[in-house]
Motif scaffolding. Structure first.
Motif, PDB file in Angstrom:
ATOM      1  N   PRO A 143      -8.561  -1.679  13.706  1.00  0.00           N
ATOM      2  CA  PRO A 143      -8.750  -0.715  13.028  1.00  0.00           C
ATOM      3  C   PRO A 143      -8.056  -0.367  11.994  1.00  0.00           C
ATOM      4  O   PRO A 143      -7.711   0.678  10.960  1.00  0.00           O
ATOM      5  CB  PRO A 143      -9.222   0.269  13.978  1.00  0.00           C
ATOM      6  CG  PRO A 143      -9.504  -0.228  15.551  1.00  0.00           C
ATOM      7  CD  PRO A 143      -8.832  -1.863  14.958  1.00  0.00           C
ATOM      8  N   PRO A 144      -6.978   0.148  12.483  1.00  0.00           N
ATOM      9  CA  PRO A 144      -5.387   0.652  11.508  1.00  0.00           C
ATOM     10  C   PRO A 144      -5.154   0.416  10.542  1.00  0.00           C
ATOM     11  O   PRO A 144      -5.476   0.566   9.391  1.00  0.00           O
ATOM     12  CB  PRO A 144      -4.501   0.674  12.455  1.00  0.00           C
ATOM     13  CG  PRO A 144      -4.837   1.173  13.766  1.00  0.00           C
ATOM     14  CD  PRO A 144      -5.654   0.145  13.381  1.00  0.00           C
ATOM     15  N   PHE A 145      -5.732  -0.727  10.116  1.00  0.00           N
ATOM     16  CA  PHE A 145      -5.322  -2.033   8.676  1.00  0.00           C
ATOM     17  C   PHE A 145      -6.233  -1.062   7.531  1.00  0.00           C
ATOM     18  O   PHE A 145      -6.270  -1.348   6.547  1.00  0.00           O
ATOM     19  CB  PHE A 145      -5.550  -3.005   8.811  1.00  0.00           C
ATOM     20  CG  PHE A 145      -4.961  -3.855   9.051  1.00  0.00           C
ATOM     21  CD1 PHE A 145      -3.457  -4.745   8.192  1.00  0.00           C
ATOM     22  CD2 PHE A 145      -4.074  -4.259  10.539  1.00  0.00           C
ATOM     23  CE1 PHE A 145      -2.592  -5.057   9.705  1.00  0.00           C
ATOM     24  CE2 PHE A 145      -2.873  -4.487  11.387  1.00  0.00           C
ATOM     25  CZ  PHE A 145      -2.131  -4.834  10.183  1.00  0.00           C
ATOM     26  N   ASP A 146      -7.662  -0.254   7.981  1.00  0.00           N
ATOM     27  CA  ASP A 146      -8.259   0.051   7.237  1.00  0.00           C
ATOM     28  C   ASP A 146      -8.027   1.506   7.220  1.00  0.00           C
ATOM     29  O   ASP A 146      -8.439   1.700   5.434  1.00  0.00           O
ATOM     30  CB  ASP A 146     -10.055   0.365   8.532  1.00  0.00           C
ATOM     31  CG  ASP A 146     -11.129  -0.982   8.968  1.00  0.00           C
ATOM     32  OD1 ASP A 146     -10.280  -1.997   8.182  1.00  0.00           O
ATOM     33  OD2 ASP A 146     -11.928  -0.807   9.730  1.00  0.00           O
ATOM     34  N   GLN A 147      -7.140   1.674   7.306  1.00  0.00           N
ATOM     35  CA  GLN A 147      -6.954   3.173   7.583  1.00  0.00           C
ATOM     36  C   GLN A 147      -5.541   3.733   6.605  1.00  0.00           C
ATOM     37  O   GLN A 147      -5.872   3.633   5.587  1.00  0.00           O
ATOM     38  CB  GLN A 147      -6.304   4.262   8.151  1.00  0.00           C
ATOM     39  CG  GLN A 147      -5.696   5.223   8.248  1.00  0.00           C
ATOM     40  CD  GLN A 147      -5.555   5.905   9.723  1.00  0.00           C
ATOM     41  OE1 GLN A 147      -6.251   6.056  10.376  1.00  0.00           O
ATOM     42  NE2 GLN A 147      -5.467   7.059   9.565  1.00  0.00           N
ATOM     43  N   PHE A 148      -5.072   1.821   6.647  1.00  0.00           N
ATOM     44  CA  PHE A 148      -3.402   2.195   5.856  1.00  0.00           C
ATOM     45  C   PHE A 148      -3.189   0.849   5.540  1.00  0.00           C
ATOM     46  O   PHE A 148      -2.721   0.781   4.797  1.00  0.00           O
ATOM     47  CB  PHE A 148      -2.036   2.197   7.283  1.00  0.00           C
ATOM     48  CG  PHE A 148      -1.777   3.806   7.989  1.00  0.00           C
ATOM     49  CD1 PHE A 148      -1.735   5.226   7.283  1.00  0.00           C
ATOM     50  CD2 PHE A 148      -2.714   3.725   9.571  1.00  0.00           C
ATOM     51  CE1 PHE A 148      -1.395   6.007   8.123  1.00  0.00           C
ATOM     52  CE2 PHE A 148      -3.014   4.995   9.716  1.00  0.00           C
ATOM     53  CZ  PHE A 148      -1.773   6.035   9.177  1.00  0.00           C
ATOM     54  N   GLY A 149      -4.173  -0.179   5.348  1.00  0.00           N
ATOM     55  CA  GLY A 149      -3.738  -1.046   5.443  1.00  0.00           C
ATOM     56  C   GLY A 149      -3.921  -1.489   3.328  1.00  0.00           C
ATOM     57  O   GLY A 149      -4.222  -1.008   2.609  1.00  0.00           O
ATOM     58  N   ASP A 174       3.159   2.233  12.602  1.00  0.00           N
ATOM     59  CA  ASP A 174       3.186   3.412  14.313  1.00  0.00           C
ATOM     60  C   ASP A 174       1.872   4.141  14.441  1.00  0.00           C
ATOM     61  O   ASP A 174       1.404   3.723  15.695  1.00  0.00           O
ATOM     62  CB  ASP A 174       3.329   5.207  13.097  1.00  0.00           C
ATOM     63  CG  ASP A 174       5.152   5.374  12.972  1.00  0.00           C
ATOM     64  OD1 ASP A 174       6.176   4.078  13.463  1.00  0.00           O
ATOM     65  OD2 ASP A 174       4.892   5.794  12.073  1.00  0.00           O
ATOM     66  N   ALA A 175       0.739   3.573  13.876  1.00  0.00           N
ATOM     67  CA  ALA A 175      -0.468   4.044  14.036  1.00  0.00           C
ATOM     68  C   ALA A 175      -0.977   2.734  15.326  1.00  0.00           C
ATOM     69  O   ALA A 175      -2.161   2.531  16.014  1.00  0.00           O
ATOM     70  CB  ALA A 175      -1.082   3.828  13.022  1.00  0.00           C
ATOM     71  N   LEU A 176      -0.301   1.760  14.944  1.00  0.00           N
ATOM     72  CA  LEU A 176      -1.111   0.379  15.623  1.00  0.00           C
ATOM     73  C   LEU A 176      -0.378   0.602  17.240  1.00  0.00           C
ATOM     74  O   LEU A 176      -1.091  -0.352  18.393  1.00  0.00           O
ATOM     75  CB  LEU A 176      -0.584  -1.184  14.779  1.00  0.00           C
ATOM     76  CG  LEU A 176      -0.741  -1.497  13.681  1.00  0.00           C
ATOM     77  CD1 LEU A 176      -0.470  -2.211  13.011  1.00  0.00           C
ATOM     78  CD2 LEU A 176      -2.550  -1.784  14.054  1.00  0.00           C
ATOM     79  N   SER A 236       0.768  -1.338  -0.145  1.00  0.00           N
ATOM     80  CA  SER A 236       0.167   0.417   0.197  1.00  0.00           C
ATOM     81  C   SER A 236       0.864   1.310  -0.068  1.00  0.00           C
ATOM     82  O   SER A 236       0.420   2.165  -0.181  1.00  0.00           O
ATOM     83  CB  SER A 236      -0.933   0.034   1.104  1.00  0.00           C
ATOM     84  OG  SER A 236      -0.233   0.216   2.582  1.00  0.00           O
ATOM     85  N   GLY A 237       1.965   1.111   0.428  1.00  0.00           N
ATOM     86  CA  GLY A 237       2.626   2.240   0.657  1.00  0.00           C
ATOM     87  C   GLY A 237       2.571   2.624   1.819  1.00  0.00           C
ATOM     88  O   GLY A 237       3.922   3.958   2.225  1.00  0.00           O
ATOM     89  N   HIS A 238       2.187   2.308   3.020  1.00  0.00           N
ATOM     90  CA  HIS A 238       2.003   3.192   3.936  1.00  0.00           C
ATOM     91  C   HIS A 238       2.052   2.334   5.036  1.00  0.00           C
ATOM     92  O   HIS A 238       1.990   2.058   6.270  1.00  0.00           O
ATOM     93  CB  HIS A 238       0.091   3.416   4.319  1.00  0.00           C
ATOM     94  CG  HIS A 238       0.017   4.675   2.844  1.00  0.00           C
ATOM     95  ND1 HIS A 238       0.102   5.717   3.686  1.00  0.00           N
ATOM     96  CD2 HIS A 238      -0.669   4.017   2.383  1.00  0.00           C
ATOM     97  CE1 HIS A 238      -0.046   6.372   2.504  1.00  0.00           C
ATOM     98  NE2 HIS A 238      -0.769   5.745   1.443  1.00  0.00           N
ATOM     99  N   GLU A 239       2.731   0.803   4.794  1.00  0.00           N
ATOM    100  CA  GLU A 239       3.332   0.284   5.928  1.00  0.00           C
ATOM    101  C   GLU A 239       3.964   0.259   6.978  1.00  0.00           C
ATOM    102  O   GLU A 239       3.248   0.050   8.280  1.00  0.00           O
ATOM    103  CB  GLU A 239       3.919  -1.875   5.436  1.00  0.00           C
ATOM    104  CG  GLU A 239       3.256  -2.060   4.587  1.00  0.00           C
ATOM    105  CD  GLU A 239       2.894  -1.780   3.378  1.00  0.00           C
ATOM    106  OE1 GLU A 239       2.297  -2.133   2.309  1.00  0.00           O
ATOM    107  OE2 GLU A 239       3.259  -0.286   2.616  1.00  0.00           O
ATOM    108  N   ALA A 240       4.893   1.307   6.988  1.00  0.00           N
ATOM    109  CA  ALA A 240       5.448   1.726   8.052  1.00  0.00           C
ATOM    110  C   ALA A 240       4.432   3.606   8.824  1.00  0.00           C
ATOM    111  O   ALA A 240       4.153   2.900  10.330  1.00  0.00           O
ATOM    112  CB  ALA A 240       6.711   2.718   7.331  1.00  0.00           C
ATOM    113  N   ASP A 241       3.608   3.551   8.485  1.00  0.00           N
ATOM    114  CA  ASP A 241       2.949   4.149   8.560  1.00  0.00           C
ATOM    115  C   ASP A 241       1.534   4.013   9.901  1.00  0.00           C
ATOM    116  O   ASP A 241       1.290   3.784  10.854  1.00  0.00           O
ATOM    117  CB  ASP A 241       1.544   5.450   7.600  1.00  0.00           C
ATOM    118  CG  ASP A 241       2.442   6.338   7.455  1.00  0.00           C
ATOM    119  OD1 ASP A 241       3.895   6.658   8.025  1.00  0.00           O
ATOM    120  OD2 ASP A 241       3.151   6.658   6.452  1.00  0.00           O
ATOM    121  N   LEU A 242       1.950   2.027   9.219  1.00  0.00           N
ATOM    122  CA  LEU A 242       0.757   1.277  10.000  1.00  0.00           C
ATOM    123  C   LEU A 242       1.243   1.025  10.906  1.00  0.00           C
ATOM    124  O   LEU A 242       0.832   0.992  12.251  1.00  0.00           O
ATOM    125  CB  LEU A 242       0.424   0.351   9.118  1.00  0.00           C
ATOM    126  CG  LEU A 242      -0.235  -1.328   9.668  1.00  0.00           C
ATOM    127  CD1 LEU A 242      -1.774  -0.561  10.114  1.00  0.00           C
ATOM    128  CD2 LEU A 242      -1.021  -2.341   8.616  1.00  0.00           C
TER     129      LEU A 242
END
Length: 172
Positions: A166-172, A38-40, A30-36
């Protein structure tokens, strides 16, 4: 030599950079794995026992995290993301992280680990299509890429829809 250990305070910046580099060119990312990741960290789904780093010569060279999702109302671990420094691919770091993640979950008495990934890769770690155990990915159409690895505490009565944290819905 590579050591697998729990993520420690102070590893967050290195883990973020590692996950960013690991998924920068991956076609399935997704390109957002690092942000995921952090959010988790700031959620009830996070358990520090299941955030593991690979360290080679004092440098973070890999990371895997499992966080709690829900399977029919029961907390069950969902694995991912797992990333390895692209310059160190093919050195066994990803496999060592997978074995450590499975061992940590089993030792903690968790019933299973669920993930979304290539069956050819994860099958060698004992993952099978989740549908074989009556577990489905809810509204998603992931087919055999949605997999489960049952552990010693598995109960065949545990089945139904799995939802990632829930963060998977945003960044997954």
């Amino acid at each position: 030599m590579t050591l697998i250990r729990r993520e420690a305070d102070g590893d967050q910046i290195a883990v973020h950079a590692l996950q960013d580099a690991a998924f920068k060119t991956a076609a399935h990312a997704s390109g957002h794995e690092a942000d995921l990741v952090d959010a988790l960290r700031g959620t009830d789904a996070w358990d520090p026992r299941f955030s593991l780093v690979a360290e080679t010569d004092g440098e973070v060279t890999g990371h895997v995290v499992s966080t709690y999702g829900t399977l029919a109302g029961t907390r069950v671990l969902g694995l991912g993301p797992i990333g390895v420094d692209p310059a160190r691919h093919g050195k066994g770091i990803g496999s060592a992280l997978m074995h450590a993640a499975i061992g940590a979950a089993d030792a903690a008495g968790e019933p299973a680990i669920i993930l979304l990934g290539d069956p050819k890769f994860y099958g060698r770690f004992g993952f099978v299509p989740a549908s074989a155990h009556g577990v489905d990915p809810g509204p998603h159409e992931w087919g055999d890429y949605f997999q489960i690895r049952t552990l010693a505490a598995w109960n065949d009565d545990l089945h139904g829809s799995f939802a990632y944290a829930p963060p998977f819905d945003q960044f997954g």
